[in-house]
Design a protein around this motif. Structure first.
Motif, PDB file in Angstrom:
ATOM      1  N   ALA A  33       0.837  -1.204   0.000  1.00  0.00           N
ATOM      2  CA  ALA A  33       0.000   0.000   0.000  1.00  0.00           C
ATOM      3  C   ALA A  33       0.868   1.247   0.000  1.00  0.00           C
ATOM      4  CB  ALA A  33      -0.903   0.002   1.229  1.00  0.00           C
ATOM      5  N   VAL A  34       0.432   2.222  -0.799  1.00  0.00           N
ATOM      6  CA  VAL A  34       1.095   3.522  -0.840  1.00  0.00           C
ATOM      7  C   VAL A  34       0.110   4.529  -0.263  1.00  0.00           C
ATOM      8  CG1 VAL A  34       2.191   5.253  -2.308  1.00  0.00           C
ATOM      9  CG2 VAL A  34       2.286   2.828  -2.970  1.00  0.00           C
ATOM     10  N   ALA A  35       0.511   5.169   0.831  1.00  0.00           N
ATOM     11  CA  ALA A  35      -0.353   6.173   1.472  1.00  0.00           C
ATOM     12  C   ALA A  35       0.061   7.545   0.963  1.00  0.00           C
ATOM     13  CB  ALA A  35      -0.187   6.094   2.988  1.00  0.00           C
ATOM     14  N   HIS A  36      -0.852   8.215   0.263  1.00  0.00           N
ATOM     15  CA  HIS A  36      -0.506   9.544  -0.239  1.00  0.00           C
ATOM     16  C   HIS A  36      -0.815  10.597   0.822  1.00  0.00           C
ATOM     17  CE1 HIS A  36      -1.030  13.388  -2.445  1.00  0.00           C
ATOM     18  NE2 HIS A  36       0.083  12.957  -2.999  1.00  0.00           N
ATOM     19  N   VAL A  37       0.195  11.404   1.105  1.00  0.00           N
ATOM     20  CA  VAL A  37       0.043  12.521   2.052  1.00  0.00           C
ATOM     21  C   VAL A  37       0.431  13.781   1.290  1.00  0.00           C
ATOM     22  CG1 VAL A  37       0.774  13.498   4.268  1.00  0.00           C
ATOM     23  CG2 VAL A  37       0.722  11.001   3.959  1.00  0.00           C
ATOM     24  N   ARG A  58       0.784  19.584   7.442  1.00  0.00           N
ATOM     25  CA  ARG A  58       1.418  20.102   8.666  1.00  0.00           C
ATOM     26  C   ARG A  58       1.957  18.962   9.522  1.00  0.00           C
ATOM     27  NH1 ARG A  58      -3.178  22.751   7.884  1.00  0.00           N
ATOM     28  NH2 ARG A  58      -3.084  25.001   7.598  1.00  0.00           N
ATOM     29  N   ASP A  59       1.439  17.766   9.338  1.00  0.00           N
ATOM     30  CA  ASP A  59       1.801  16.639  10.211  1.00  0.00           C
ATOM     31  C   ASP A  59       2.531  15.541   9.441  1.00  0.00           C
ATOM     32  OD1 ASP A  59       0.349  17.816  12.376  1.00  0.00           O
ATOM     33  OD2 ASP A  59      -1.487  17.205  11.349  1.00  0.00           O
ATOM     34  N   LEU A  60       3.334  15.957   8.481  1.00  0.00           N
ATOM     35  CA  LEU A  60       3.984  14.987   7.602  1.00  0.00           C
ATOM     36  C   LEU A  60       4.782  13.939   8.383  1.00  0.00           C
ATOM     37  CD1 LEU A  60       4.433  14.134   4.712  1.00  0.00           C
ATOM     38  CD2 LEU A  60       6.274  15.809   4.533  1.00  0.00           C
ATOM     39  N   GLN A  61       5.534  14.386   9.367  1.00  0.00           N
ATOM     40  CA  GLN A  61       6.367  13.438  10.134  1.00  0.00           C
ATOM     41  C   GLN A  61       5.506  12.421  10.874  1.00  0.00           C
ATOM     42  OE1 GLN A  61       9.025  15.725  12.562  1.00  0.00           O
ATOM     43  NE2 GLN A  61      10.590  15.755  10.954  1.00  0.00           N
ATOM     44  N   HIS A  62       4.412  12.885  11.442  1.00  0.00           N
ATOM     45  CA  HIS A  62       3.486  11.988  12.144  1.00  0.00           C
ATOM     46  C   HIS A  62       2.967  10.913  11.188  1.00  0.00           C
ATOM     47  CE1 HIS A  62      -0.072  10.533  14.270  1.00  0.00           C
ATOM     48  NE2 HIS A  62      -0.784  10.843  13.205  1.00  0.00           N
ATOM     49  N   TRP A  63       2.537  11.343  10.003  1.00  0.00           N
ATOM     50  CA  TRP A  63       1.969  10.379   9.050  1.00  0.00           C
ATOM     51  C   TRP A  63       3.032   9.416   8.533  1.00  0.00           C
ATOM     52  CZ3 TRP A  63      -2.765  10.002   9.956  1.00  0.00           C
ATOM     53  CH2 TRP A  63      -3.553  11.117  10.200  1.00  0.00           C
ATOM     54  N   ALA A  94       5.632   8.369  10.118  1.00  0.00           N
ATOM     55  CA  ALA A  94       5.917   7.385  11.177  1.00  0.00           C
ATOM     56  C   ALA A  94       4.775   6.374  11.282  1.00  0.00           C
ATOM     57  CB  ALA A  94       6.116   8.104  12.509  1.00  0.00           C
ATOM     58  N   LEU A  95       3.545   6.859  11.251  1.00  0.00           N
ATOM     59  CA  LEU A  95       2.388   5.956  11.392  1.00  0.00           C
ATOM     60  C   LEU A  95       2.339   4.931  10.256  1.00  0.00           C
ATOM     61  CD1 LEU A  95      -0.544   5.703  12.991  1.00  0.00           C
ATOM     62  CD2 LEU A  95      -1.321   6.440  10.748  1.00  0.00           C
ATOM     63  N   GLN A 121       4.160   2.346   2.206  1.00  0.00           N
ATOM     64  CA  GLN A 121       5.036   3.401   1.684  1.00  0.00           C
ATOM     65  C   GLN A 121       4.287   4.725   1.796  1.00  0.00           C
ATOM     66  OE1 GLN A 121       6.690   2.432  -2.290  1.00  0.00           O
ATOM     67  NE2 GLN A 121       5.759   0.445  -1.957  1.00  0.00           N
ATOM     68  N   VAL A 122       5.039   5.813   1.919  1.00  0.00           N
ATOM     69  CA  VAL A 122       4.408   7.137   1.952  1.00  0.00           C
ATOM     70  C   VAL A 122       4.825   7.889   0.693  1.00  0.00           C
ATOM     71  CG1 VAL A 122       4.254   9.347   3.171  1.00  0.00           C
ATOM     72  CG2 VAL A 122       4.345   7.203   4.466  1.00  0.00           C
ATOM     73  N   ASP A 123       3.846   8.456   0.031  1.00  0.00           N
ATOM     74  CA  ASP A 123       4.107   9.202  -1.200  1.00  0.00           C
ATOM     75  C   ASP A 123       3.619  10.638  -1.001  1.00  0.00           C
ATOM     76  OD1 ASP A 123       4.500   8.554  -4.426  1.00  0.00           O
ATOM     77  OD2 ASP A 123       3.241  10.292  -3.975  1.00  0.00           O
ATOM     78  N   THR A 124       4.461  11.599  -1.387  1.00  0.00           N
ATOM     79  CA  THR A 124       4.078  13.007  -1.214  1.00  0.00           C
ATOM     80  C   THR A 124       4.092  13.748  -2.553  1.00  0.00           C
ATOM     81  OG1 THR A 124       6.375  13.566  -0.710  1.00  0.00           O
ATOM     82  CG2 THR A 124       4.922  13.142   1.178  1.00  0.00           C
ATOM     83  N   ALA A 125       3.739  13.042  -3.599  1.00  0.00           N
ATOM     84  CA  ALA A 125       3.695  13.700  -4.917  1.00  0.00           C
ATOM     85  C   ALA A 125       2.729  14.883  -4.863  1.00  0.00           C
ATOM     86  CB  ALA A 125       3.242  12.706  -5.981  1.00  0.00           C
TER      87      ALA A 125
END
Ligand code: NAP
Length: 231
Positions: free
Chosen positions: A28-32, A37-42, A44-45, A52-56
């Motif tokens: 799963a890729v979680a898009h943030v 404002r809470d990028l670090q929190h997301w 880590a979670l 995976q975290v995607d910030t496109a």
């Protein structure tokens, strides 16, 4: 192999969906959004869940490239604004047109360009061309844009979503309880269709329904109403 991309992963439904995907062992890729404002929190979670975290950025070319690069097969669009967000963070950038309409449209077009197998759009019960209120009218326009994008799609129209939010929404919780109470009575009186259509759902139930929709080949091109979103 299924690789899921969840836009709106930081929301009530999106978060439950990422958790469910990871519980089932689905990549799963979680898009943030990059300006969260809470990028670090997301980060880590989701990393803790093995996602995976995607910030496109919300731009067509960037989204298309990220879907391709990550080998995404299924996209879930769970984004949406609220009146409270408009008041708190600016009416123009957070309007129904800018968020509820423009973001699903862009993502569906990116998914089509990337050759994604299925695009699941989380809409709302009541969406329609003559619906009362801007929210449901923009939802309907977003549905139309998803259908026109050229990606195999499935649209879900749930009733009210209730449960334990990080930031509780009192009006939503009260509305859900009142609605379910009234519908329970109607159900006892035999109005089961009405009861099943309008009764509330939870974030976890809705997440499971969205996943089921995404994997059902019979539901390509379908709009699925709340009464058919149950287990
Ligand atoms: N709640 C209900 O009872 C209900 C009923 C039927 C249908 N729906 C629809 O179902 C969808 C999901 O509901 P929910 O309750 O899970 O939503 P939610 O908790 O409010 O989450 C909304 C998501 O959209 C993102 N978002 C909002 N504004 C954005 C912007 N300007 N740019 C990029 N991302 C933005 C949020 O990201 P950030 O965290 O970064 O802000 C968050 O991930 C909504 O679209 C809603 O309209 C809701």
């Amino acid at each position: 192999m299924t690789v899921a991309f969840v836009a709106g992963a930081t929301g009530f439904t999106g978060k439950a969906l990422v958790a469910l995907l990871r519980e089932r062992g689905t990549p799963a890729v979680a898009h943030v959004r990059p300006d969260s404002r809470d990028l670090q929190h997301w980060q880590a979670l989701f990393a803790g869940q093995g996602a995976q975290v995607d910030t496109a950025p919300w731009q067509l070319e960037a989204m298309t490239q990220t879907l391709k690069a990550r080998g995404v097969t299924h996209v879930f669009c769970c984004v949406g604004t609220t009146q409270a967000r408009m008041k708190a963070h600016g009416a123009a950038q957070n309007s129904y047109e800018a968020v509820d309409y423009a973001l699903p449209k862009l993502l569906a077009q990116a998914a089509a360009a990337a050759g994604v197998q299925r695009f699941v759009y989380l809409s709302s019960l009541g969406a329609g061309p003559n619906a009362k209120g801007a929210y449901l009218q923009w939802r309907y326009k977003a549905e139309q844009a998803v259908q026109a994008a050229g990606v195999p799609f499935t649209i879900a129209r749930p009733s009210i979503i209730t449960g334990q939010r990080d930031q509780p929404r009192v009006a939503e919780a009260v509305a859900g309880k009142v609605l379910d109470g009234a519908l329970g009575l109607l159900g006892m009186l035999g109005a089961t269709t009405l009861h099943n259509r309008y009764k509330s759902t939870s974030d976890a139930r809705l997440a499971a329904a969205l996943l089921r929709l995404a994997l059902d080949p019979a539901l390509v091109g379908q709009v699925v109403l709340s009464e058919d979103l149950g287990e």
